[in-house]
Scaffold this motif. Sequence first.
Motif, PDB file in Angstrom:
ATOM      1  N   ALA A 226       5.591 -20.676  41.962  1.00 46.01           N
ATOM      2  CA  ALA A 226       6.853 -20.582  41.227  1.00 46.01           C
ATOM      3  C   ALA A 226       7.011 -19.205  40.608  1.00 46.01           C
ATOM      4  O   ALA A 226       6.081 -18.666  40.017  1.00 46.01           O
ATOM      5  N   ASN A 227       8.213 -18.661  40.776  1.00 50.49           N
ATOM      6  CA  ASN A 227       8.664 -17.464  40.082  1.00 50.49           C
ATOM      7  C   ASN A 227       9.897 -17.887  39.288  1.00 50.49           C
ATOM      8  O   ASN A 227      11.016 -17.624  39.677  1.00 50.49           O
ATOM      9  N   PRO A 228       9.686 -18.591  38.172  1.00 52.75           N
ATOM     10  CA  PRO A 228      10.813 -19.184  37.444  1.00 52.75           C
ATOM     11  C   PRO A 228      11.598 -18.131  36.664  1.00 52.75           C
ATOM     12  O   PRO A 228      11.152 -16.979  36.533  1.00 52.75           O
ATOM     13  N   PRO A 229      12.764 -18.497  36.130  1.00 49.07           N
ATOM     14  CA  PRO A 229      13.517 -17.568  35.273  1.00 49.07           C
ATOM     15  C   PRO A 229      12.829 -17.434  33.921  1.00 49.07           C
ATOM     16  O   PRO A 229      13.155 -18.121  32.962  1.00 49.07           O
ATOM     17  N   PHE A 230      11.865 -16.527  33.850  1.00 49.12           N
ATOM     18  CA  PHE A 230      10.936 -16.488  32.725  1.00 49.12           C
ATOM     19  C   PHE A 230      11.322 -15.495  31.626  1.00 49.12           C
ATOM     20  O   PHE A 230      10.544 -15.255  30.700  1.00 49.12           O
ATOM     21  N   VAL A 231      12.504 -14.899  31.706  1.00 44.46           N
ATOM     22  CA  VAL A 231      12.873 -13.891  30.716  1.00 44.46           C
ATOM     23  C   VAL A 231      12.951 -14.516  29.324  1.00 44.46           C
ATOM     24  O   VAL A 231      13.546 -15.576  29.134  1.00 44.46           O
ATOM     25  N   VAL A 232      12.339 -13.861  28.363  1.00 41.58           N
ATOM     26  CA  VAL A 232      12.258 -14.357  26.984  1.00 41.58           C
ATOM     27  C   VAL A 232      13.494 -13.888  26.218  1.00 41.58           C
ATOM     28  O   VAL A 232      13.707 -12.686  26.042  1.00 41.58           O
ATOM     29  N   GLY A 233      14.300 -14.835  25.788  1.00 38.01           N
ATOM     30  CA  GLY A 233      15.508 -14.500  25.046  1.00 38.01           C
ATOM     31  C   GLY A 233      16.082 -15.730  24.384  1.00 38.01           C
ATOM     32  O   GLY A 233      15.362 -16.672  24.064  1.00 38.01           O
ATOM     33  N   HIS A 277       3.854 -13.061  22.016  1.00 38.07           N
ATOM     34  CA  HIS A 277       2.819 -12.650  21.084  1.00 38.07           C
ATOM     35  C   HIS A 277       3.473 -12.715  19.711  1.00 38.07           C
ATOM     36  O   HIS A 277       4.334 -11.898  19.378  1.00 38.07           O
ATOM     37  N   VAL A 278       3.076 -13.713  18.947  1.00 33.30           N
ATOM     38  CA  VAL A 278       3.663 -13.960  17.636  1.00 33.30           C
ATOM     39  C   VAL A 278       2.737 -13.413  16.562  1.00 33.30           C
ATOM     40  O   VAL A 278       1.503 -13.561  16.650  1.00 33.30           O
ATOM     41  N   ASP A 279       3.320 -12.782  15.571  1.00 28.67           N
ATOM     42  CA  ASP A 279       2.538 -12.178  14.493  1.00 28.67           C
ATOM     43  C   ASP A 279       1.614 -13.218  13.857  1.00 28.67           C
ATOM     44  O   ASP A 279       2.049 -14.293  13.439  1.00 28.67           O
ATOM     45  N   GLY A 280       0.319 -12.905  13.832  1.00 31.61           N
ATOM     46  CA  GLY A 280      -0.652 -13.783  13.205  1.00 31.61           C
ATOM     47  C   GLY A 280      -1.182 -14.888  14.088  1.00 31.61           C
ATOM     48  O   GLY A 280      -1.991 -15.704  13.630  1.00 31.61           O
ATOM     49  N   GLN A 281      -0.752 -14.937  15.354  1.00 28.18           N
ATOM     50  CA  GLN A 281      -1.210 -15.988  16.264  1.00 28.18           C
ATOM     51  C   GLN A 281      -1.899 -15.368  17.479  1.00 28.18           C
ATOM     52  O   GLN A 281      -1.569 -14.260  17.905  1.00 28.18           O
ATOM     53  N   ASP A 282      -2.837 -16.094  18.049  1.00 26.59           N
ATOM     54  CA  ASP A 282      -3.526 -15.673  19.265  1.00 26.59           C
ATOM     55  C   ASP A 282      -2.735 -16.198  20.456  1.00 26.59           C
ATOM     56  O   ASP A 282      -2.521 -17.413  20.584  1.00 26.59           O
ATOM     57  N   TRP A 283      -2.291 -15.311  21.331  1.00 26.06           N
ATOM     58  CA  TRP A 283      -1.479 -15.727  22.474  1.00 26.06           C
ATOM     59  C   TRP A 283      -2.224 -16.716  23.361  1.00 26.06           C
ATOM     60  O   TRP A 283      -1.602 -17.579  24.007  1.00 26.06           O
ATOM     61  N   ARG A 284      -3.549 -16.626  23.381  1.00 26.97           N
ATOM     62  CA  ARG A 284      -4.335 -17.525  24.221  1.00 26.97           C
ATOM     63  C   ARG A 284      -4.238 -18.963  23.741  1.00 26.97           C
ATOM     64  O   ARG A 284      -4.198 -19.899  24.550  1.00 26.97           O
ATOM     65  N   ASP A 307       6.427  -4.257  24.164  1.00 25.80           N
ATOM     66  CA  ASP A 307       6.987  -4.394  22.828  1.00 25.80           C
ATOM     67  C   ASP A 307       8.440  -4.850  22.953  1.00 25.80           C
ATOM     68  O   ASP A 307       9.082  -4.640  23.990  1.00 25.80           O
ATOM     69  N   PRO A 308       8.990  -5.516  21.933  1.00 33.17           N
ATOM     70  CA  PRO A 308      10.334  -6.095  22.056  1.00 33.17           C
ATOM     71  C   PRO A 308      11.413  -5.095  22.471  1.00 33.17           C
ATOM     72  O   PRO A 308      12.281  -5.422  23.293  1.00 33.17           O
ATOM     73  N   ALA A 342      11.747 -14.852  15.236  1.00 35.92           N
ATOM     74  CA  ALA A 342      10.619 -15.689  15.658  1.00 35.92           C
ATOM     75  C   ALA A 342       9.281 -14.981  15.468  1.00 35.92           C
ATOM     76  O   ALA A 342       8.255 -15.449  15.970  1.00 35.92           O
ATOM     77  N   ASP A 343       9.289 -13.844  14.751  1.00 34.51           N
ATOM     78  CA  ASP A 343       8.070 -13.065  14.475  1.00 34.51           C
ATOM     79  C   ASP A 343       7.389 -12.582  15.750  1.00 34.51           C
ATOM     80  O   ASP A 343       6.152 -12.486  15.824  1.00 34.51           O
ATOM     81  N   VAL A 344       8.187 -12.269  16.753  1.00 32.90           N
ATOM     82  CA  VAL A 344       7.647 -11.801  18.027  1.00 32.90           C
ATOM     83  C   VAL A 344       7.286 -10.326  17.918  1.00 32.90           C
ATOM     84  O   VAL A 344       8.122  -9.493  17.566  1.00 32.90           O
TER      85      VAL A 344
END
Length: 495
Positions: A226-233, A277-284, A307-308, A342-344
Amino acid sequence: MEQSASDLIALCDDLREALIRCRYDADTLLETLGADAHSALGRSEPVPVRRAARDAGDLGTLIRLFLLADTCSRADVAAALHPLDLDRALAAGLLEPDGDGVRAGLDLRPLDTGAGNRWILSDLDGSIRPRPVDADHVIGVGQASLSLLQAIPTDPVDTLLDLGTGCGIQAVHCAGFARSITATDVNPRSVRLAAATAALNGLDIEVVQGSWFEPVADRTFDRVVANPPFVVGSAAVDHSYRDSGLDLDGASELVVSGVPDLLNAGGTAALLASWLHVDGQDWRHRVASWLPDHGIDAWFVQRDVADPALYVGTWLRDGGLDPRDHETQLRAEQWLDHLDGADVVGIGFGFVYLRKIDGPTEVLAEDLSHGFADPLGPEAIAYFARSEWLREHDVVDARFRIEPTTALERVYRPGEEGWQQVVARLHRGSGPAWQHEVDDLAIALVGGMRADGLVLSELVELLAAAHGEAVTTELTTAAAALVTSLVRHGLVLPA
């Protein structure tokens, strides 16, 4: 005017005959253009390509028509496309009238997908000849598609699902190793072009329209890509090939969390995805939370983090918008405000490999942003095999051998008394080129591994005796943890 899929499919036999006769294939294209002009084509610089195609006869006409979006004479195009009738090509939307001549209505380009030449039909992208990007635009041979194509495992499977097929590029690639292929997409235009791409390549691919998992409800497969519509917005859809209508990284979460239900026992998936990648959180921890607690072995490979500001600017330009335009700047402001709310602090991008197992879910999420040349597809299958071995064996009772491309590297810097070692690493020279920092004891431990030698517990005892130390639970546990990580990454292998 939108044409039916049957109009394009009906002319595919004659079109294929013309393309073969003109040798409109990936190898001949490179041979005809030469390396310099071929590179210029990749940079969307038409003049060197046009000059190189000038004396290439019918092939040159096809290059100008489909790769440069030039307007060509009806006589030249009719000759190049023979036996395909020009009026049929116009009626089907493959071509468009332009004054006294004709120009391409669709992008048609050859591509070597690893199993020989394929032809890919898609919408024109405007890279050579600027044109608006419609909401139902079907993207063609883009960088994301190519990266997934190179990352898909190609070991033989019986059934395969291409979820969100777009122009069908992944489906026709997978026809080289999958017996039965189903491709789905929510966009009717994508379904039409994917079906025509399959027909043009003489492939029997089931193409079904529908949203997300609906077209294949209650079905399972040996492999899902799958190559889904993954754009973050925001939860809006400006372009169906990139926008999901789900907020932030909701599309990637939906696909990663839903695909496990589509896999047969032992089945695998290869997906493109983005994550916050949210401030203060581990993306994993974020991506691991998308999976069920049981039944999946997962490998998340982060290839890049943007970066955003860079992320938003890149995707606005992808939609054909000028960053200097006032309206574009307003959209960028709104997009960045949404991410900031969202603190991204970054957006990760990479591959997700899944395997259906009978046991608790296991997740390895790691950053592989360094360069390496080997494709990830074969490595994913090898990774799952090593992971399965680790689940079924106790490393302290096993023998190991060093993977042939693994090397020991020592880095020295000048000090007061000459060269001083600052780090030692085991480095695998194949696959993703993993590196593990090691101390002298670990170096000696790995150096003593032989296929016909001592098991790990005996090696630990030997090393402890050589250093005048007692074998402790802590020492054995540390050795087992080291070897487990080296096996998982393929630097050492079970004997």
